[in-house]
Design a protein around this motif. Structure first.
Motif, PDB file in Angstrom:
ATOM      1  N   GLY A 103     -17.595  -5.362  -6.047  1.00  0.00           N
ATOM      2  CA  GLY A 103     -16.291  -6.482  -5.825  1.00  0.00           C
ATOM      3  C   GLY A 103     -16.568  -7.130  -4.458  1.00  0.00           C
ATOM      4  O   GLY A 103     -16.396  -8.097  -4.912  1.00  0.00           O
ATOM      5  N   GLY A 104     -17.420  -6.348  -3.867  1.00  0.00           N
ATOM      6  CA  GLY A 104     -16.618  -6.412  -2.702  1.00  0.00           C
ATOM      7  C   GLY A 104     -15.893  -6.942  -1.594  1.00  0.00           C
ATOM      8  O   GLY A 104     -15.484  -6.609  -1.057  1.00  0.00           O
ATOM      9  N   LEU A 105     -14.554  -5.217  -2.507  1.00  0.00           N
ATOM     10  CA  LEU A 105     -13.128  -5.006  -2.070  1.00  0.00           C
ATOM     11  C   LEU A 105     -13.160  -3.951  -1.088  1.00  0.00           C
ATOM     12  O   LEU A 105     -14.294  -3.225  -1.136  1.00  0.00           O
ATOM     13  CB  LEU A 105     -12.197  -5.241  -3.385  1.00  0.00           C
ATOM     14  CG  LEU A 105     -12.407  -6.359  -4.553  1.00  0.00           C
ATOM     15  CD1 LEU A 105     -10.981  -6.142  -5.631  1.00  0.00           C
ATOM     16  CD2 LEU A 105     -11.861  -7.362  -3.484  1.00  0.00           C
ATOM     17  N   VAL A 106     -12.747  -3.910  -0.183  1.00  0.00           N
ATOM     18  CA  VAL A 106     -11.704  -2.607   0.483  1.00  0.00           C
ATOM     19  C   VAL A 106     -10.505  -2.476   0.434  1.00  0.00           C
ATOM     20  O   VAL A 106      -9.724  -3.523  -0.091  1.00  0.00           O
ATOM     21  CB  VAL A 106     -11.932  -2.867   1.671  1.00  0.00           C
ATOM     22  CG1 VAL A 106     -11.936  -2.163   2.532  1.00  0.00           C
ATOM     23  CG2 VAL A 106     -13.617  -3.148   2.242  1.00  0.00           C
ATOM     24  N   GLN A 107     -10.041  -1.212  -0.466  1.00  0.00           N
ATOM     25  CA  GLN A 107      -8.530  -1.005  -0.657  1.00  0.00           C
ATOM     26  C   GLN A 107      -8.307   0.726   0.706  1.00  0.00           C
ATOM     27  O   GLN A 107      -8.656   0.869   1.033  1.00  0.00           O
ATOM     28  CB  GLN A 107      -9.142  -0.890  -1.985  1.00  0.00           C
ATOM     29  CG  GLN A 107      -7.299   0.078  -2.918  1.00  0.00           C
ATOM     30  CD  GLN A 107      -7.362   0.898  -4.054  1.00  0.00           C
ATOM     31  OE1 GLN A 107      -7.606   2.310  -4.059  1.00  0.00           O
ATOM     32  NE2 GLN A 107      -7.128   0.080  -4.791  1.00  0.00           N
ATOM     33  N   LEU A 108      -6.915   0.116   0.398  1.00  0.00           N
ATOM     34  CA  LEU A 108      -6.289   0.914   0.928  1.00  0.00           C
ATOM     35  C   LEU A 108      -4.473   1.258   0.453  1.00  0.00           C
ATOM     36  O   LEU A 108      -3.946   0.147   0.130  1.00  0.00           O
ATOM     37  CB  LEU A 108      -5.856   1.064   2.784  1.00  0.00           C
ATOM     38  CG  LEU A 108      -5.758  -0.593   3.094  1.00  0.00           C
ATOM     39  CD1 LEU A 108      -3.653  -0.502   3.011  1.00  0.00           C
ATOM     40  CD2 LEU A 108      -6.281  -1.144   4.667  1.00  0.00           C
ATOM     41  N   MET A 109      -4.285   2.366   0.578  1.00  0.00           N
ATOM     42  CA  MET A 109      -2.818   2.573  -0.007  1.00  0.00           C
ATOM     43  C   MET A 109      -1.776   2.199   1.686  1.00  0.00           C
ATOM     44  O   MET A 109      -1.945   3.434   2.387  1.00  0.00           O
ATOM     45  CB  MET A 109      -2.565   4.029  -0.118  1.00  0.00           C
ATOM     46  CG  MET A 109      -4.132   3.941  -1.525  1.00  0.00           C
ATOM     47  SD  MET A 109      -3.319   2.538  -3.092  1.00  0.00           S
ATOM     48  CE  MET A 109      -2.335   3.716  -3.827  1.00  0.00           C
ATOM     49  N   PHE A 110      -0.970   2.304   1.150  1.00  0.00           N
ATOM     50  CA  PHE A 110       0.533   2.725   2.092  1.00  0.00           C
ATOM     51  C   PHE A 110       1.084   2.322   1.285  1.00  0.00           C
ATOM     52  O   PHE A 110       2.366   1.279  -0.190  1.00  0.00           O
ATOM     53  CB  PHE A 110       0.323   0.586   2.241  1.00  0.00           C
ATOM     54  CG  PHE A 110       1.521   0.505   3.735  1.00  0.00           C
ATOM     55  CD1 PHE A 110       1.872   1.627   4.989  1.00  0.00           C
ATOM     56  CD2 PHE A 110       2.316  -0.796   3.074  1.00  0.00           C
ATOM     57  CE1 PHE A 110       2.468   0.960   5.809  1.00  0.00           C
ATOM     58  CE2 PHE A 110       3.881  -1.074   3.888  1.00  0.00           C
ATOM     59  CZ  PHE A 110       3.583  -0.265   5.045  1.00  0.00           C
ATOM     60  N   ARG A 111       2.562   3.254   1.442  1.00  0.00           N
ATOM     61  CA  ARG A 111       3.978   3.607   0.972  1.00  0.00           C
ATOM     62  C   ARG A 111       3.267   3.606  -0.746  1.00  0.00           C
ATOM     63  O   ARG A 111       4.338   2.778  -1.607  1.00  0.00           O
ATOM     64  CB  ARG A 111       4.537   2.624   1.172  1.00  0.00           C
ATOM     65  CG  ARG A 111       4.716   3.221   3.345  1.00  0.00           C
ATOM     66  CD  ARG A 111       6.306   1.692   3.037  1.00  0.00           C
ATOM     67  NE  ARG A 111       6.284   2.140   4.859  1.00  0.00           N
ATOM     68  CZ  ARG A 111       6.783   0.937   5.514  1.00  0.00           C
ATOM     69  NH1 ARG A 111       7.591   0.700   4.710  1.00  0.00           N
ATOM     70  NH2 ARG A 111       7.370   1.558   6.631  1.00  0.00           N
ATOM     71  N   GLY A 112       2.104   4.214  -1.502  1.00  0.00           N
ATOM     72  CA  GLY A 112       2.195   4.142  -2.540  1.00  0.00           C
ATOM     73  C   GLY A 112       1.494   3.149  -3.463  1.00  0.00           C
ATOM     74  O   GLY A 112       1.805   2.681  -4.679  1.00  0.00           O
TER      75      GLY A 112
END
Length: 317
Positions: A103-112
């Motif tokens: 869907g054109g998203l980029v994900q990153l995790m920050f403090r869960g």
């Protein structure tokens, strides 16, 4: 300022509400809201370009800004270049990795916490715009007025806010090169330059020194070639503006950096398929979503001048 904006928001917040934050003046709001409204769904929209990591890392509060933004659930940028700058800054300064999703998203995790990044290109409601244009009774009157002003000359249009990032001086420099490289255009081409003055919240004019420089360059061009530049320093109402867009042969944008700019979209909607070419700066946020646009580097004045000339030749065919 961010605290003042956050306090009334928190007072009115109900569980499950969506909180939408817009632009760089409110970079710390996601952090303030996130600590006080744990269940808030926070979105942040950048209406301005995000700088490259080499520039952003020079900010004294660089990590604080990134950590605040990462309290949001969704962060939107006008184009992927700006999103990439943000992601690179997160990687280099905070050591946070990211990955692409469907869907054109980029994900990153920050403090869960999962943060989603998306490039959402700017646009406008074309149907509503065309309906307003069709029902505008003053539009035809302004069309006749502009026709009398231009007297069958080819019209190159510049329509920008009067600020340094709009690159108006670069456009004037390119037009000077255009006359030098192609002197045969004199008498048949006119630059209609509309600059919209800006003011602060108290009404005090902004960028006055830059405005003086623009006015001086226009005067120099008209002194050397009388009538070459028609200079307007005002914000035009819808009827007059759209009539000007329809009367022009092309739109030229020479922005040094620009995020939100709807002028090229309005120009396209005011013209049919056979008319209305445009030359845009490659640093304009919407330049990548304008089909048929000639993209140039405005710092190379001769390249910009030649691009304008190519479109003029197409108009003559």
């Amino acid at each position: 300022v961010n605290l003042e904006m956050m306090l009334p928001l928190v007072e009115r917040y109900n569980d499950g509400d969506f909180v939408w934050v817009v632009d760089i003046e409110l970079l710390m709001v996601p952090s303030f809201v996130g600590t006080r409204c744990r269940g808030a769904n926070i979105g942040f929209l950048f209406n301005t370009p995000f700088p490259s990591s080499d520039i952003f890392r020079m900010m004294p509060a660089r990590k604080e800004v990134l950590r605040s933004l990462l309290n949001a659930d969704l962060i939107l940028f006008h184009c992927f270049t700006y999103a990439r700058h943000f992601l690179t800054s997160c990687s280099r300064l905070l050591g946070i990795e990211y990955h692409s999703m469907r869907g054109g998203l980029v994900q990153l995790m920050f403090r869960g916490h999962a943060v989603h990044i998306r490039a959402s290109h700017v646009g406008m409601d074309s149907e509503a715009f065309l309906q307003k244009l069709a029902s505008d009774s003053a539009h035809r009157q302004y069309l006749r007025q502009w026709h009398d002003v231009f007297t069958n000359r080819h019209v190159v249009l510049g329509y920008d806010d009067l600020e340094p990032m709009s690159g108006i001086l670069l456009l004037l420099k390119a037009f000077k090169s255009l006359v030098r490289l192609f002197p045969s255009i004199l008498g048949s081409v006119v630059l209609a330059l509309v600059t919209v003055p800006l003011a602060d919240c108290d009404g005090t004019p902004l960028h006055t020194q830059y405005a003086q420089q623009v006015a001086q360059e226009v005067a120099n061009l008209n002194r050397a070639h009388p009538g070459l530049v028609l200079f307007y320093q005002r914000r035009m109402m819808f009827s007059e503006r759209t009539a000007l867009f329809r009367s022009a042969d092309m739109l030229v944008n020479s922005a040094i950096r620009h995020g939100l700019n709807l002028v090229p979209f309005e120009f396209v909607l005011c013209n049919d398929e056979k008319k209305g070419g445009f030359v845009v700066s490659e640093f304009l946020g919407c330049s990548r979503v304008l089909p048929g646009a000639v993209r140039t580097n405005p710092w190379r004045d001769e390249d910009l001048a030649r691009a304008i000339h190519r479109l003029l030749l197409q108009e003559e065919r």
